[in-house]
Design a protein around this motif. Structure first.
Motif, PDB file in Angstrom:
ATOM      1  N   SER A  61     -15.243  44.112 -28.160  1.00 15.46           N
ATOM      2  CA  SER A  61     -15.838  45.230 -28.891  1.00 15.46           C
ATOM      3  C   SER A  61     -17.362  45.212 -28.772  1.00 15.46           C
ATOM      4  N   LEU A  62     -17.970  44.033 -28.855  1.00 15.08           N
ATOM      5  CA  LEU A  62     -19.430  43.947 -28.697  1.00 15.08           C
ATOM      6  C   LEU A  62     -19.867  44.432 -27.317  1.00 15.08           C
ATOM      7  N   GLU A  63     -19.132  44.050 -26.284  1.00 15.41           N
ATOM      8  CA  GLU A  63     -19.472  44.484 -24.930  1.00 15.41           C
ATOM      9  C   GLU A  63     -19.390  46.004 -24.799  1.00 15.41           C
ATOM     10  N   GLU A  64     -18.382  46.601 -25.419  1.00 18.50           N
ATOM     11  CA  GLU A  64     -18.223  48.049 -25.335  1.00 18.50           C
ATOM     12  C   GLU A  64     -19.256  48.799 -26.163  1.00 18.50           C
ATOM     13  N   LEU A  65     -19.808  48.145 -27.191  1.00 25.45           N
ATOM     14  CA  LEU A  65     -20.789  48.795 -28.063  1.00 25.45           C
ATOM     15  C   LEU A  65     -22.231  48.475 -27.674  1.00 25.45           C
ATOM     16  N   LYS A  66     -22.403  47.571 -26.730  1.00 24.71           N
ATOM     17  CA  LYS A  66     -23.736  47.119 -26.308  1.00 24.71           C
ATOM     18  C   LYS A  66     -24.640  48.311 -25.998  1.00 24.71           C
ATOM     19  N   GLY A  67     -25.890  48.217 -26.458  1.00 27.05           N
ATOM     20  CA  GLY A  67     -26.862  49.258 -26.138  1.00 27.05           C
ATOM     21  C   GLY A  67     -26.907  50.394 -27.147  1.00 27.05           C
ATOM     22  N   GLY A  68     -26.593  50.099 -28.401  1.00 26.21           N
ATOM     23  CA  GLY A  68     -26.766  51.115 -29.433  1.00 26.21           C
ATOM     24  C   GLY A  68     -25.491  51.746 -29.947  1.00 26.21           C
ATOM     25  N   GLY A  69     -24.362  51.092 -29.759  1.00 24.11           N
ATOM     26  CA  GLY A  69     -23.099  51.630 -30.270  1.00 24.11           C
ATOM     27  C   GLY A  69     -23.015  51.565 -31.778  1.00 24.11           C
ATOM     28  N   HIS A  70     -21.908  52.052 -32.317  1.00 20.61           N
ATOM     29  CA  HIS A  70     -21.723  52.148 -33.760  1.00 20.61           C
ATOM     30  C   HIS A  70     -20.268  51.826 -34.082  1.00 20.61           C
ATOM     31  N   TYR A  71     -20.068  50.987 -35.095  1.00 18.82           N
ATOM     32  CA  TYR A  71     -18.700  50.747 -35.556  1.00 18.82           C
ATOM     33  C   TYR A  71     -18.640  50.833 -37.069  1.00 18.82           C
ATOM     34  N   PHE A  72     -17.431  51.077 -37.551  1.00 19.63           N
ATOM     35  CA  PHE A  72     -17.145  51.163 -38.971  1.00 19.63           C
ATOM     36  C   PHE A  72     -16.112  50.081 -39.283  1.00 19.63           C
ATOM     37  N   ASP A  73     -16.175  49.507 -40.488  1.00 14.75           N
ATOM     38  CA  ASP A  73     -15.239  48.445 -40.844  1.00 14.75           C
ATOM     39  C   ASP A  73     -14.948  48.527 -42.335  1.00 14.75           C
ATOM     40  N   PHE A  74     -13.669  48.500 -42.680  1.00 10.07           N
ATOM     41  CA  PHE A  74     -13.323  48.444 -44.100  1.00 10.07           C
ATOM     42  C   PHE A  74     -12.247  47.400 -44.322  1.00 10.07           C
ATOM     43  N   GLY A  75     -12.133  46.980 -45.576  1.00 12.98           N
ATOM     44  CA  GLY A  75     -11.201  45.908 -45.917  1.00 12.98           C
ATOM     45  C   GLY A  75     -11.803  44.549 -45.639  1.00 12.98           C
ATOM     46  N   VAL A  76     -13.112  44.450 -45.727  1.00 18.12           N
ATOM     47  CA  VAL A  76     -13.801  43.208 -45.371  1.00 18.12           C
ATOM     48  C   VAL A  76     -13.816  42.289 -46.587  1.00 18.12           C
ATOM     49  N   SER A 102     -23.754  49.127 -37.697  1.00 10.88           N
ATOM     50  CA  SER A 102     -22.465  48.982 -38.370  1.00 10.88           C
ATOM     51  C   SER A 102     -22.542  49.476 -39.802  1.00 10.88           C
ATOM     52  N   GLN A 103     -21.442  50.020 -40.249  1.00  4.70           N
ATOM     53  CA  GLN A 103     -21.267  50.401 -41.640  1.00  4.70           C
ATOM     54  C   GLN A 103     -20.005  49.693 -42.099  1.00  4.70           C
ATOM     55  N   VAL A 104     -20.140  48.867 -43.137  1.00  3.72           N
ATOM     56  CA  VAL A 104     -19.033  48.036 -43.580  1.00  3.72           C
ATOM     57  C   VAL A 104     -18.804  48.224 -45.074  1.00  3.72           C
ATOM     58  N   ILE A 105     -17.536  48.354 -45.444  1.00  2.00           N
ATOM     59  CA  ILE A 105     -17.163  48.402 -46.855  1.00  2.00           C
ATOM     60  C   ILE A 105     -16.510  47.059 -47.187  1.00  2.00           C
ATOM     61  N   PHE A 106     -17.238  46.266 -47.960  1.00  2.74           N
ATOM     62  CA  PHE A 106     -16.773  44.950 -48.365  1.00  2.74           C
ATOM     63  C   PHE A 106     -15.934  45.063 -49.640  1.00  2.74           C
ATOM     64  N   ASN A 107     -15.022  44.107 -49.816  1.00  2.00           N
ATOM     65  CA  ASN A 107     -14.372  43.952 -51.108  1.00  2.00           C
ATOM     66  C   ASN A 107     -15.452  43.522 -52.103  1.00  2.00           C
ATOM     67  N   GLU A 123     -25.325  48.246 -42.484  1.00  2.00           N
ATOM     68  CA  GLU A 123     -25.246  48.881 -43.796  1.00  2.00           C
ATOM     69  C   GLU A 123     -24.002  48.385 -44.511  1.00  2.00           C
ATOM     70  N   ALA A 124     -24.123  48.170 -45.809  1.00  2.00           N
ATOM     71  CA  ALA A 124     -22.979  47.648 -46.564  1.00  2.00           C
ATOM     72  C   ALA A 124     -22.792  48.417 -47.863  1.00  2.00           C
ATOM     73  N   ARG A 125     -21.538  48.603 -48.208  1.00  2.00           N
ATOM     74  CA  ARG A 125     -21.143  49.141 -49.502  1.00  2.00           C
ATOM     75  C   ARG A 125     -19.936  48.335 -49.972  1.00  2.00           C
ATOM     76  N   PHE A 126     -19.557  48.564 -51.230  1.00  2.00           N
ATOM     77  CA  PHE A 126     -18.484  47.773 -51.832  1.00  2.00           C
ATOM     78  C   PHE A 126     -17.475  48.685 -52.516  1.00  2.00           C
ATOM     79  N   HIS A 127     -16.215  48.260 -52.481  1.00  3.75           N
ATOM     80  CA  HIS A 127     -15.200  48.986 -53.238  1.00  3.75           C
ATOM     81  C   HIS A 127     -14.630  48.043 -54.293  1.00  3.75           C
ATOM     82  N   PRO A 128     -14.084  48.620 -55.364  1.00  9.03           N
ATOM     83  CA  PRO A 128     -13.611  47.809 -56.495  1.00  9.03           C
ATOM     84  C   PRO A 128     -12.569  46.764 -56.076  1.00  9.03           C
ATOM     85  N   ALA A 129     -12.575  45.665 -56.813  1.00  6.06           N
ATOM     86  CA  ALA A 129     -11.675  44.546 -56.522  1.00  6.06           C
ATOM     87  C   ALA A 129     -10.206  44.955 -56.578  1.00  6.06           C
TER      88      ALA A 129
END
Length: 181
Positions: A61-76, A102-107, A123-129
């Protein structure tokens, strides 16, 4: 009874026949090109087992995003950090080096892990436990990576399909609006 007589045609007529066929092909070519392009929208599913397998999926995934890519992640949940050890820090450094956004939604309970949050790049945000998840869902380009940290062994399922990725991206955007900074 009947006799038939044939005369040879000028050889140049062969070129005329070829030109006629070429003109007909030129008329249907755009349709054929469109069909070929839609056939390229394939779906591929790969499964990576164990810590080494997950690392391979994440490196890809890092190789495919190299050079300014963007990913989203939730359930962290922080399991990436605890299970992958030093690779977490390497992952964050490579994201920064490759200018991957990256934009990540952490527990919410990850707020109790200042070391993890301090080393996180993005960037990080949080969702309720009460909505906690132990499965990372990473979305980038036409790919969704589901990392099941609690599997025995842990597993990464990589699904490459544009419509699927767009669907997960839309879910992420909805959750991002509701998550707290």
């Amino acid at each position: 009874g009947k006799k038939q007589h044939f005369n040879a045609v000028q050889p140049a007529r062969l070129l005329d026949a070829l030109r006629d066929k070429e003109e007909r092909l030129q008329m249907v070519l755009p349709t054929l090109i469109a069909k070929a392009a839609s056939a390229k929208q394939t779906q591929e599913v790969m499964v990576y087992y164990g810590i080494k397998g997950i690392r391979s999926a994440l490196d890809k995934s890092l190789e495919e995003l190299k050079g300014g890519g963007h990913y989203f992640d939730f359930g962290v949940s922080g399991l990436f950090h605890s299970m992958m050890g030093a690779y977490w820090d390497l992952w964050q450094k490579r994201k920064k080096k490759y200018r991957i956004h990256s934009q990540v939604i952490f527990n919410e309970d990850v707020k109790n892990s200042p070391e993890l949050l301090k080393s996180y790049y993005g960037e990080a945000r949080f969702h309720p436990a009460e909505y906690a998840s132990l499965t990372d869902t990473i979305i980038y380009n036409d790919t969704v990576v589901l990392v099941v940290w609690t599997g025995k062994p842990p597993v990464a399922i990589v699904i490459q399909n544009m419509e699927n990725a767009e669907s997960y991206r839309n879910q992420f955007k909805l959750m991002w609006k509701q998550a707290k900074g």
